[in-house]
Design a protein around this motif. Structure first.
Motif, PDB file in Angstrom:
ATOM      1  N   ARG A   1     -53.778  20.644 -29.275  1.00 44.74           N
ATOM      2  CA  ARG A   1     -53.861  22.056 -29.656  1.00 44.74           C
ATOM      3  C   ARG A   1     -54.240  22.925 -28.454  1.00 44.74           C
ATOM      4  O   ARG A   1     -53.696  24.016 -28.271  1.00 44.74           O
ATOM      5  N   GLN A   2     -55.174  22.453 -27.632  1.00 43.40           N
ATOM      6  CA  GLN A   2     -55.570  23.222 -26.439  1.00 43.40           C
ATOM      7  C   GLN A   2     -54.380  23.452 -25.523  1.00 43.40           C
ATOM      8  O   GLN A   2     -54.137  24.581 -25.056  1.00 43.40           O
ATOM      9  N   ILE A   3     -53.653  22.383 -25.224  1.00 43.18           N
ATOM     10  CA  ILE A   3     -52.505  22.507 -24.335  1.00 43.18           C
ATOM     11  C   ILE A   3     -51.454  23.431 -24.953  1.00 43.18           C
ATOM     12  O   ILE A   3     -50.886  24.295 -24.276  1.00 43.18           O
ATOM     13  N   GLY A   4     -51.212  23.257 -26.254  1.00 43.27           N
ATOM     14  CA  GLY A   4     -50.228  24.091 -26.929  1.00 43.27           C
ATOM     15  C   GLY A   4     -50.579  25.561 -26.911  1.00 43.27           C
ATOM     16  O   GLY A   4     -49.705  26.421 -26.767  1.00 43.27           O
ATOM     17  N   ARG A   5     -51.882  25.859 -27.018  1.00 46.39           N
ATOM     18  CA  ARG A   5     -52.320  27.255 -26.998  1.00 46.39           C
ATOM     19  C   ARG A   5     -52.104  27.879 -25.624  1.00 46.39           C
ATOM     20  O   ARG A   5     -51.594  28.997 -25.513  1.00 46.39           O
ATOM     21  N   VAL A   6     -52.477  27.155 -24.570  1.00 51.53           N
ATOM     22  CA  VAL A   6     -52.335  27.697 -23.213  1.00 51.53           C
ATOM     23  C   VAL A   6     -50.871  27.952 -22.878  1.00 51.53           C
ATOM     24  O   VAL A   6     -50.532  28.968 -22.276  1.00 51.53           O
ATOM     25  N   TRP A   7     -49.999  27.049 -23.271  1.00 52.73           N
ATOM     26  CA  TRP A   7     -48.581  27.156 -22.925  1.00 52.73           C
ATOM     27  C   TRP A   7     -47.747  27.852 -23.993  1.00 52.73           C
ATOM     28  O   TRP A   7     -46.525  27.979 -23.844  1.00 52.73           O
ATOM     29  N   SER A   8     -48.376  28.271 -25.085  1.00 50.98           N
ATOM     30  CA  SER A   8     -47.654  28.911 -26.197  1.00 50.98           C
ATOM     31  C   SER A   8     -46.487  28.040 -26.656  1.00 50.98           C
ATOM     32  O   SER A   8     -45.350  28.506 -26.830  1.00 50.98           O
ATOM     33  N   LEU A   9     -46.762  26.757 -26.868  1.00 47.81           N
ATOM     34  CA  LEU A   9     -45.716  25.839 -27.293  1.00 47.81           C
ATOM     35  C   LEU A   9     -45.268  26.156 -28.715  1.00 47.81           C
ATOM     36  O   LEU A   9     -46.062  26.550 -29.563  1.00 47.81           O
ATOM     37  N   ALA A  10     -43.974  25.951 -28.967  1.00 46.54           N
ATOM     38  CA  ALA A  10     -43.374  26.269 -30.256  1.00 46.54           C
ATOM     39  C   ALA A  10     -42.343  25.187 -30.600  1.00 46.54           C
ATOM     40  O   ALA A  10     -42.019  24.335 -29.768  1.00 46.54           O
ATOM     41  N   PRO A  11     -41.802  25.208 -31.824  1.00 44.80           N
ATOM     42  CA  PRO A  11     -40.847  24.167 -32.228  1.00 44.80           C
ATOM     43  C   PRO A  11     -39.610  24.043 -31.338  1.00 44.80           C
ATOM     44  O   PRO A  11     -38.990  22.976 -31.296  1.00 44.80           O
ATOM     45  N   ASP A  12     -39.241  25.097 -30.631  1.00 42.66           N
ATOM     46  CA  ASP A  12     -38.061  25.013 -29.761  1.00 42.66           C
ATOM     47  C   ASP A  12     -38.362  24.328 -28.434  1.00 42.66           C
ATOM     48  O   ASP A  12     -37.436  24.045 -27.663  1.00 42.66           O
ATOM     49  N   ASP A  13     -39.626  24.063 -28.152  1.00 47.41           N
ATOM     50  CA  ASP A  13     -39.967  23.442 -26.867  1.00 47.41           C
ATOM     51  C   ASP A  13     -39.674  21.954 -26.880  1.00 47.41           C
ATOM     52  O   ASP A  13     -39.856  21.261 -27.895  1.00 47.41           O
ATOM     53  N   ARG A  14     -39.248  21.466 -25.716  1.00 46.82           N
ATOM     54  CA  ARG A  14     -38.977  20.044 -25.538  1.00 46.82           C
ATOM     55  C   ARG A  14     -39.556  19.594 -24.202  1.00 46.82           C
ATOM     56  O   ARG A  14     -39.429  20.292 -23.195  1.00 46.82           O
ATOM     57  N   TRP A  15     -40.167  18.424 -24.244  1.00 46.84           N
ATOM     58  CA  TRP A  15     -40.803  17.849 -23.059  1.00 46.84           C
ATOM     59  C   TRP A  15     -39.964  16.698 -22.516  1.00 46.84           C
ATOM     60  O   TRP A  15     -39.514  15.842 -23.275  1.00 46.84           O
TER      61      TRP A  15
ATOM     62  N   GLY B   1     -50.688  12.472 -23.870  1.00 46.53           N
ATOM     63  CA  GLY B   1     -51.242  13.778 -24.210  1.00 46.53           C
ATOM     64  C   GLY B   1     -50.169  14.844 -24.350  1.00 46.53           C
ATOM     65  O   GLY B   1     -50.202  15.663 -25.280  1.00 46.53           O
ATOM     66  N   LEU B   2     -49.197  14.846 -23.429  1.00 47.99           N
ATOM     67  CA  LEU B   2     -48.120  15.832 -23.507  1.00 47.99           C
ATOM     68  C   LEU B   2     -47.201  15.544 -24.689  1.00 47.99           C
ATOM     69  O   LEU B   2     -46.705  16.467 -25.336  1.00 47.99           O
ATOM     70  N   SER B   3     -46.965  14.276 -24.981  1.00 47.39           N
ATOM     71  CA  SER B   3     -46.154  13.935 -26.156  1.00 47.39           C
ATOM     72  C   SER B   3     -46.775  14.533 -27.416  1.00 47.39           C
ATOM     73  O   SER B   3     -46.084  15.159 -28.236  1.00 47.39           O
ATOM     74  N   LEU B   4     -48.083  14.348 -27.577  1.00 46.05           N
ATOM     75  CA  LEU B   4     -48.757  14.852 -28.769  1.00 46.05           C
ATOM     76  C   LEU B   4     -48.814  16.371 -28.785  1.00 46.05           C
ATOM     77  O   LEU B   4     -48.749  16.991 -29.854  1.00 46.05           O
ATOM     78  N   ALA B   5     -48.931  16.992 -27.607  1.00 53.48           N
ATOM     79  CA  ALA B   5     -48.937  18.449 -27.555  1.00 53.48           C
ATOM     80  C   ALA B   5     -47.614  19.021 -28.055  1.00 53.48           C
ATOM     81  O   ALA B   5     -47.593  20.009 -28.810  1.00 53.48           O
ATOM     82  N   LEU B   6     -46.506  18.389 -27.668  1.00 52.34           N
ATOM     83  CA  LEU B   6     -45.202  18.877 -28.132  1.00 52.34           C
ATOM     84  C   LEU B   6     -45.010  18.593 -29.611  1.00 52.34           C
ATOM     85  O   LEU B   6     -44.498  19.443 -30.361  1.00 52.34           O
ATOM     86  N   LEU B   7     -45.426  17.418 -30.069  1.00 50.64           N
ATOM     87  CA  LEU B   7     -45.295  17.107 -31.493  1.00 50.64           C
ATOM     88  C   LEU B   7     -46.172  18.031 -32.338  1.00 50.64           C
ATOM     89  O   LEU B   7     -45.761  18.474 -33.416  1.00 50.64           O
ATOM     90  N   ALA B   8     -47.364  18.336 -31.859  1.00 50.87           N
ATOM     91  CA  ALA B   8     -48.259  19.223 -32.604  1.00 50.87           C
ATOM     92  C   ALA B   8     -47.658  20.613 -32.773  1.00 50.87           C
ATOM     93  O   ALA B   8     -47.961  21.317 -33.753  1.00 50.87           O
ATOM     94  N   ALA B   9     -46.810  21.015 -31.830  1.00 54.54           N
ATOM     95  CA  ALA B   9     -46.163  22.324 -31.912  1.00 54.54           C
ATOM     96  C   ALA B   9     -44.861  22.277 -32.706  1.00 54.54           C
ATOM     97  O   ALA B   9     -44.192  23.302 -32.856  1.00 54.54           O
TER      98      ALA B   9
END
Length: 502
Positions: free
Chosen positions: A189-203, A216-224
């Motif tokens: 959630r922290q990473i997603g908030r800083v980067w404004s991650l959304a469903p259209d984002d892909r890592w 950590g990045l995998s979960l940040a993208l999935l959480a978004a």
């Protein structure tokens, strides 16, 4: 903004409803939607339960970047078990030590890693069931019935970890950092908030999933509600092609990967037009090339470690060149002295972290539980300073935790020194890092030989390589009289260890 999830199962269940038909994991031409991922986790949990895995058990994993890593993590969360992924670059001796320490009930081995596992355990690991992963299946390790065959998911136990990452071989032996579900979801959630991650984002998943940054990045993208485009192995041409094909927006690398990808993009005409976030530790020359080839992408600096569930500081490099970023709320970062007292702004001290992403502790094999001091501020072992705007500037490592960072991997001098001292000719060993244009830092050593003993540089390098991961071997070994100077020489080795033959 990513919702706040108490557990990994909450995250997966939410996505299965909110983003059911959107891609969650993409690899080798296969796509797993969020609904499929949640179902695969349930099927996998049933499979593990059928194999006897229960609450508190460890599931050892030796595999590359494939969907089953994320499925197994979810299944472990479902059962209240703990996934223990091992670094594929370990030597058989290191793999044996870490797997003994973890004391798993089950070992899951990628077929491509079977030879490495066989070298670590020629007769098999006593008392441990071993399952081999063949081709990518995207569902489960063994065929089971309906997903409902798995019991209801366990709630997160604050004292029970779901992931253990081996790190910090400060005293010559790696320790397992144990992370709870809530800590992993808080970091996402922290990473997603800083980067404004959304469903259209892909890592672009070129970082290994046995590293804190990769998982950590995998979960940040999935959480978004976004997707992970996993690369089974790093190939710069394939990586830039994947960015264009899958409209990848986030890419994180270890040196020298980004430079190789820029070379491949320019050679093959890849546009990289979708990329908006790049992250890593890169020299200025590579950042200049990124700005030229991919001007729409911002390059982010970061600070983190396995003990804080991945990145805890992030910052746009162009806003404060050279800094490691600012703390991602609600995590807090401060700089303190050896007694734990806060130091003044701008003064150097040890970096400490407090907040919801700080790990449960290091694995205590004897007690089979994590342990750490009661102090809520985690001492990272790294040195730095905070400026007046709260930006963290990394300055080195504390005396009790010397570390060499080479190509994204951690090498602890004490571990390499311990191996060098096992050589019959070596009386003293001193291992240190020196700047390296390609890898960031390179491992070097100075040795004093026993009276009358003879050893060559090549012999000692080979001795280390047979016992530790290849990236931990010294690039150079120089010889000098005892006692050795314990201050790292310059790249030219001007001290006594410079040009003295053994």
């Amino acid at each position: 903004m990513s919702p706040a999830f108490a557990t990994l199962i909450d995250l997966l269940a939410h996505n299965a409803k909110a983003h059911a038909d959107r891609a969650a994991v993409v690899t080798d031409g296969n796509t797993l939607t969020h609904a499929m991922l949640c179902e695969a986790v349930q099927r996998q949990a049933a499979a593990l339960a059928a194999m006897g895995v229960k609450r508190g058990d460890r599931v050892l994993l030796l595999a590359g970047n494939r969907p089953e890593v994320l499925v197994l993590l979810g299944a472990a969360a479902w059962l209240g078990a703990m996934l223990v992924p091992l670094n594929l670059r370990l030597s058989p001796a290191e793999m044996g030590q870490q797997s003994r320490d973890a004391a798993p009930s089950l070992a899951v081995i990628d077929a491509g890693c079977a030879a490495l596992w066989q070298a670590a355990w020629p007769e098999g690991m006593p008392g441990v069931t071993t399952v081999v992963l063949e081709a990518v299946t995207l569902s489960s390790l063994v065929h089971v019935g309906a997903p409902t065959a798995a019991a209801a998911p366990r709630q997160d136990d604050p004292g029970l970890g779901v992931l253990m990452l081996y790190t910090a071989a400060v005293e010559g032996q790696a320790r397992g950092a144990v992370l709870a579900q809530s800590q992993l979801t808080a970091s996402a959630r922290q990473i997603g908030r800083v980067w404004s991650l959304a469903p259209d984002d892909r890592w672009l998943g070129v970082l290994p999933l046995f590293h804190a940054a990769g998982i950590g990045l995998s979960l940040a993208l999935l959480a978004a509600g976004g997707a992970c485009v996993l690369q089974p192995r790093f190939d710069p041409t394939a990586a830039v092609a994947a960015i264009d094909e899958h409209r990848v927006t986030v890419c994180a690398t270890f040196a020298p990967m980004l430079g190789a990808m820029l070379d491949a993009a320019q050679a093959g005409g890849a546009s990289l037009a979708s990329l908006r976030i790049a992250m890593g530790l890169e020299p200025a020359s590579v950042l200049d090339r990124l700005a030229e080839v991919c001007p729409q992408a911002g390059f982010w600096s970061a600070y983190g470690q396995a003990e804080v569930s991945s990145m805890v500081c992030l910052g746009l490099q162009r806003e404060r060149p050279g800094a490691a970023g600012r703390a991602a709320a609600p995590s807090e970062v401060r700089v303190q002295d050896a007694a734990g007292r806060l130091v003044a702004t701008g003064m150097e001290g040890e970096i400490a972290v407090r907040g919801p992403t700080v790990f449960l502790g290091y694995w205590d094999a004897a007690q089979q539980r994590p342990y750490k001091p009661a102090d809520p501020w985690h001492r990272t072992g790294d040195l730095g300073r905070l400026d007046e705007d709260g930006w963290l500037w990394f300055t080195g490592r504390a005396a009790h935790k010397q570390l060499i960072k080479t190509g994204g991997e951690n090498v602890y001098p004490a571990e390499v020194e311990q191996v060098l001292l096992e050589h019959p000719a070596v009386a003293e060993a001193f291992v240190f890092g020196l700047p390296d244009e390609r890898w960031g830092e390179a491992v070097h050593a100075a040795c004093a030989l026993k009276p009358g003993a003879v050893a060559t540089e090549a012999e000692l390098i080979g001795f280390v390589e047979k016992r530790l991961a290849r990236y931990k071997r010294p690039q150079r070994v120089r010889f000098g009289p005892a006692p050795l100077d314990r201050v790292a020489p310059s790249p030219e080795f001007p001290r006594d260890c410079g040009d003295v033959s053994p």
